[in-house]
Design an enzyme around this catalytic site. Structure first.
Site, PDB file in Angstrom:
ATOM      1  N   HIS A  72      -1.688  -6.858   1.324  1.00  0.00           N
ATOM      2  CA  HIS A  72      -3.080  -7.223   1.013  1.00  0.00           C
ATOM      3  C   HIS A  72      -3.750  -7.898   2.199  1.00  0.00           C
ATOM      4  O   HIS A  72      -4.231  -9.019   2.134  1.00  0.00           O
ATOM      5  CB  HIS A  72      -3.115  -8.116  -0.233  1.00  0.00           C
ATOM      6  CG  HIS A  72      -2.817  -7.354  -1.477  1.00  0.00           C
ATOM      7  ND1 HIS A  72      -1.572  -7.392  -2.088  1.00  0.00           N
ATOM      8  CD2 HIS A  72      -3.571  -6.500  -2.212  1.00  0.00           C
ATOM      9  CE1 HIS A  72      -1.589  -6.613  -3.156  1.00  0.00           C
ATOM     10  NE2 HIS A  72      -2.792  -6.059  -3.265  1.00  0.00           N
ATOM     11  N   ASN A  73      -3.813  -7.174   3.325  1.00  0.00           N
ATOM     12  CA  ASN A  73      -4.367  -7.696   4.585  1.00  0.00           C
ATOM     13  C   ASN A  73      -5.636  -6.930   4.941  1.00  0.00           C
ATOM     14  O   ASN A  73      -6.110  -6.115   4.139  1.00  0.00           O
ATOM     15  CB  ASN A  73      -3.304  -7.544   5.690  1.00  0.00           C
ATOM     16  CG  ASN A  73      -2.743  -6.124   5.708  1.00  0.00           C
ATOM     17  OD1 ASN A  73      -3.492  -5.152   5.677  1.00  0.00           O
ATOM     18  ND2 ASN A  73      -1.412  -6.009   5.715  1.00  0.00           N
ATOM     19  N   PHE A  74      -6.169  -7.164   6.147  1.00  0.00           N
ATOM     20  CA  PHE A  74      -7.440  -6.533   6.534  1.00  0.00           C
ATOM     21  C   PHE A  74      -7.328  -5.005   6.575  1.00  0.00           C
ATOM     22  O   PHE A  74      -8.272  -4.281   6.235  1.00  0.00           O
ATOM     23  CB  PHE A  74      -7.897  -7.067   7.899  1.00  0.00           C
ATOM     24  CG  PHE A  74      -9.096  -6.343   8.445  1.00  0.00           C
ATOM     25  CD1 PHE A  74      -8.958  -5.446   9.498  1.00  0.00           C
ATOM     26  CD2 PHE A  74     -10.357  -6.524   7.868  1.00  0.00           C
ATOM     27  CE1 PHE A  74     -10.068  -4.748   9.982  1.00  0.00           C
ATOM     28  CE2 PHE A  74     -11.456  -5.836   8.340  1.00  0.00           C
ATOM     29  CZ  PHE A  74     -11.323  -4.944   9.397  1.00  0.00           C
ATOM     30  N   HIS A 112     -12.976  -7.024  -1.593  1.00  0.00           N
ATOM     31  CA  HIS A 112     -12.293  -7.112  -2.886  1.00  0.00           C
ATOM     32  C   HIS A 112     -10.972  -7.869  -2.892  1.00  0.00           C
ATOM     33  O   HIS A 112     -10.540  -8.303  -3.969  1.00  0.00           O
ATOM     34  CB  HIS A 112     -12.084  -5.708  -3.481  1.00  0.00           C
ATOM     35  CG  HIS A 112     -10.828  -5.050  -3.012  1.00  0.00           C
ATOM     36  ND1 HIS A 112     -10.720  -4.472  -1.773  1.00  0.00           N
ATOM     37  CD2 HIS A 112      -9.637  -4.911  -3.607  1.00  0.00           C
ATOM     38  CE1 HIS A 112      -9.494  -3.991  -1.635  1.00  0.00           C
ATOM     39  NE2 HIS A 112      -8.810  -4.245  -2.736  1.00  0.00           N
ATOM     40  N   ASP A 113     -10.322  -8.062  -1.743  1.00  0.00           N
ATOM     41  CA  ASP A 113      -9.044  -8.802  -1.706  1.00  0.00           C
ATOM     42  C   ASP A 113      -9.111  -9.979  -0.732  1.00  0.00           C
ATOM     43  O   ASP A 113      -8.077 -10.433  -0.234  1.00  0.00           O
ATOM     44  CB  ASP A 113      -7.882  -7.884  -1.306  1.00  0.00           C
ATOM     45  CG  ASP A 113      -7.276  -7.156  -2.510  1.00  0.00           C
ATOM     46  OD1 ASP A 113      -6.753  -6.029  -2.336  1.00  0.00           O
ATOM     47  OD2 ASP A 113      -7.330  -7.708  -3.630  1.00  0.00           O
ATOM     48  N   ASP A 222      -8.923   1.499  -4.619  1.00  0.00           N
ATOM     49  CA  ASP A 222      -7.966   0.411  -4.393  1.00  0.00           C
ATOM     50  C   ASP A 222      -6.511   0.879  -4.451  1.00  0.00           C
ATOM     51  O   ASP A 222      -5.666   0.375  -3.705  1.00  0.00           O
ATOM     52  CB  ASP A 222      -8.190  -0.679  -5.451  1.00  0.00           C
ATOM     53  CG  ASP A 222      -7.424  -1.958  -5.120  1.00  0.00           C
ATOM     54  OD1 ASP A 222      -7.150  -2.738  -6.043  1.00  0.00           O
ATOM     55  OD2 ASP A 222      -7.082  -2.165  -3.931  1.00  0.00           O
ATOM     56  N   GLN A 273       7.419   4.967  -7.556  1.00  0.00           N
ATOM     57  CA  GLN A 273       6.264   5.845  -7.330  1.00  0.00           C
ATOM     58  C   GLN A 273       6.151   6.943  -8.397  1.00  0.00           C
ATOM     59  O   GLN A 273       5.049   7.268  -8.833  1.00  0.00           O
ATOM     60  CB  GLN A 273       6.324   6.480  -5.944  1.00  0.00           C
ATOM     61  CG  GLN A 273       6.039   5.499  -4.814  1.00  0.00           C
ATOM     62  CD  GLN A 273       4.742   4.726  -5.011  1.00  0.00           C
ATOM     63  OE1 GLN A 273       4.725   3.728  -5.738  1.00  0.00           O
ATOM     64  NE2 GLN A 273       3.670   5.178  -4.401  1.00  0.00           N
TER      65      GLN A 273
HETATM   66  C1  LUO Z   1      -0.580  -2.059 -14.815  1.00  0.00           C
HETATM   67  O1  LUO Z   1      -0.275  -2.869 -13.711  1.00  0.00           O
HETATM   68  C2  LUO Z   1       0.474  -2.312 -12.712  1.00  0.00           C
HETATM   69  C3  LUO Z   1       0.966  -1.003 -12.773  1.00  0.00           C
HETATM   70  C4  LUO Z   1       1.733  -0.498 -11.705  1.00  0.00           C
HETATM   71  C5  LUO Z   1       1.988  -1.291 -10.584  1.00  0.00           C
HETATM   72  N1  LUO Z   1       2.695  -0.843  -9.464  1.00  0.00           N
HETATM   73  C6  LUO Z   1       3.754   0.028  -9.573  1.00  0.00           C
HETATM   74  O2  LUO Z   1       4.119   0.509 -10.601  1.00  0.00           O
HETATM   75  C7  LUO Z   1       4.490   0.392  -8.292  1.00  0.00           C
HETATM   76  C8  LUO Z   1       5.115  -0.808  -7.649  1.00  0.00           C
HETATM   77  N2  LUO Z   1       3.821   1.113  -7.342  1.00  0.00           N
HETATM   78  C9  LUO Z   1       2.617   1.097  -6.747  1.00  0.00           C
HETATM   79  N3  LUO Z   1       1.696   0.089  -6.865  1.00  0.00           N
HETATM   80  C10 LUO Z   1       0.552   0.305  -6.114  1.00  0.00           C
HETATM   81  C11 LUO Z   1       0.326   1.423  -5.311  1.00  0.00           C
HETATM   82  C12 LUO Z   1      -0.941   1.260  -4.708  1.00  0.00           C
HETATM   83  N4  LUO Z   1      -1.436   0.087  -5.117  1.00  0.00           N
HETATM   84  N5  LUO Z   1      -0.530  -0.494  -5.953  1.00  0.00           N
HETATM   85  C13 LUO Z   1      -0.696  -1.790  -6.476  1.00  0.00           C
HETATM   86  C14 LUO Z   1      -0.645  -2.845  -5.606  1.00  0.00           C
HETATM   87  C15 LUO Z   1      -0.808  -4.135  -6.081  1.00  0.00           C
HETATM   88  C16 LUO Z   1      -1.043  -4.371  -7.417  1.00  0.00           C
HETATM   89  C17 LUO Z   1      -1.093  -3.298  -8.300  1.00  0.00           C
HETATM   90  C18 LUO Z   1      -0.922  -1.998  -7.822  1.00  0.00           C
HETATM   91  C19 LUO Z   1      -1.020  -0.829  -8.810  1.00  0.00           C
HETATM   92  C20 LUO Z   1       1.315   2.425  -5.250  1.00  0.00           C
HETATM   93  O3  LUO Z   1       1.207   3.469  -4.567  1.00  0.00           O
HETATM   94  N6  LUO Z   1       2.453   2.205  -5.970  1.00  0.00           N
HETATM   95  C21 LUO Z   1       1.497  -2.593 -10.524  1.00  0.00           C
HETATM   96  C22 LUO Z   1       0.735  -3.100 -11.569  1.00  0.00           C
HETATM   97 ZN    ZN Z   2      -6.751  -4.142  -3.202  1.00  0.00          ZN
END
Ligand code: LUO
Ligand code: ZN
Length: 326
Positions: A72-74, A112-113, A222, A273
């Protein structure tokens, strides 16, 4: 500092609109110039009377307020803004939303972050941090990102909205608050369901419909790394898992609850993934694709390819494991 001399070539300006844009080839100062170019090419400077030097000071102040954390950087802020910028042209948003709404989308994506600490809302709440206390456990991070964004706009030197009328600023502020708060994944199903409901009778003249659409476009921008070429997306997954593993290591140290998808003992790149793409990303993208068929080739197909890639990776890993166990 006078950056007005810097010129961005037509070829780079074309590349900047594509989902294939590779951020790993550019350094931070160059990305600041590219963000400024987005405002110029969206014709926001003229229409909203934005001072180009204030825009550059604002971008630099935004840059200074992102932290050195793995994900969550620039660079993440830039990628979300670049995806939003690409979508704007892909679905021809300038013909559907007004200038202020386009400005709100790109500005919200960039902000946003802001000041993200690298530890998510669950950690803030469980660890009873200052942010959780200040925002009463209600989307503490997203509330903070938005508050930092408006703090920066309060200073005259970095206030790109200084020539807005009272009404324009009020509309922009309402929009940016809704757009940034929409990026809290805890709101994922609520936002997706309200969007699904209005699709059959979507009306671009309906303020509420446009507001839900703007929140959905923020969400798509995002979490859409997997819509990009593997060479761009894979390093982002490494950054994300590094940040998630840092958090779960700290949670274990502090005796706090650990989320399974963050635990280095339980997560594999392919398993996290496959689940994320199948149950979060594709349902979201396919829903937006119902309103904008242009998404099919540009971002939905690449995500299906990514799902096939990680599914195959998971199968190969399980086969290898089975061989070792036998
Ligand atoms: C419903 O809340 C959720 C649902 C899914 C996830 N993340 C995951 O399931 C896994 C770790 N993967 C994932 N998470 C991702 C991606 C892109 N952004 N992102 C992400 C990053 C930070 C917080 C939440 C998400 C979804 C990505 O390509 N993969 C994180 C939070
Ligand atoms: Zn973000």
């Amino acid at each position: 500092m006078k950056f007005t001399k810097v010129h961005v070539s037509d070829e780079v300006r074309r590349e900047l609109r594509k989902q294939s844009f590779d951020n790993w080839q550019w350094d931070d100062p160059e990305m600041l110039i590219l963000l400024r170019q987005m405002y110029i090419d969206l014709n926001l400077i003229g229409k909203l009377n934005i001072d180009i030097n204030v825009l550059h000071e604002w971008l630099y102040e935004v840059y200074r307020n992102y932290n050195i954390v793995p994900f969550h950087n620039f660079k993440h802020c830039f990628m979300v803004a670049q995806m939003m910028y690409g979508l704007t042209w892909l679905i021809d948003l300038p013909s559907k939303l007004d200038t202020l709404e386009i400005f709100t989308l790109i500005t919200s994506a960039i902000c946003h972050d802001l000041d993200h600490p690298g530890y998510n809302n669950a950690y803030q709440i469980n660890a009873k941090t200052e942010l959780a206390l200040r925002y009463n456990d209600i989307s503490p991070l997203e509330n903070h990102h938005c508050a930092v964004a408006f703090d920066i706009l309060k200073k005259d030197k970095t206030n790109i909205t200084k020539d807005f009328s009272r009404d324009q600023f009020k509309r922009f502020r309402d929009g940016m608050i809704r757009c940034i708060l929409a990026t809290d994944m805890a709101k994922h199903n609520e936002i997706l369901n309200s969007f699904k409901t209005i699709i059959p009778y979507f009306d671009f003249n309906d303020k509420e419909h446009k507001s839900v659409l703007m929140m959905v476009l923020m969400k798509v921008s995002d979490i859409s790394n997997e819509a990009r070429p593997l060479s761009v997306a894979m390093p982002w997954l490494d950054c994300l898992l590094t940040e998630f593993f840092n958090q779960s290591d700290l949670e274990k140290l502090e005796g706090l609850p650990v989320a399974p998808f963050m635990d280095r003992e339980k997560v594999s790149k392919s398993s996290s993934q496959v689940g994320f793409i199948k149950f979060v990303l594709l349902p979201l993208f396919e829903t937006v694709g119902k309103l904008f068929p242009q998404l099919e080739n540009a971002i939905i197909e690449p995500v299906r390819d990514a799902l096939a890639y990680y599914t195959e990776m998971q199968r190969a890993l399980e086969e290898e494991k089975a061989k070792k166990d036998s």
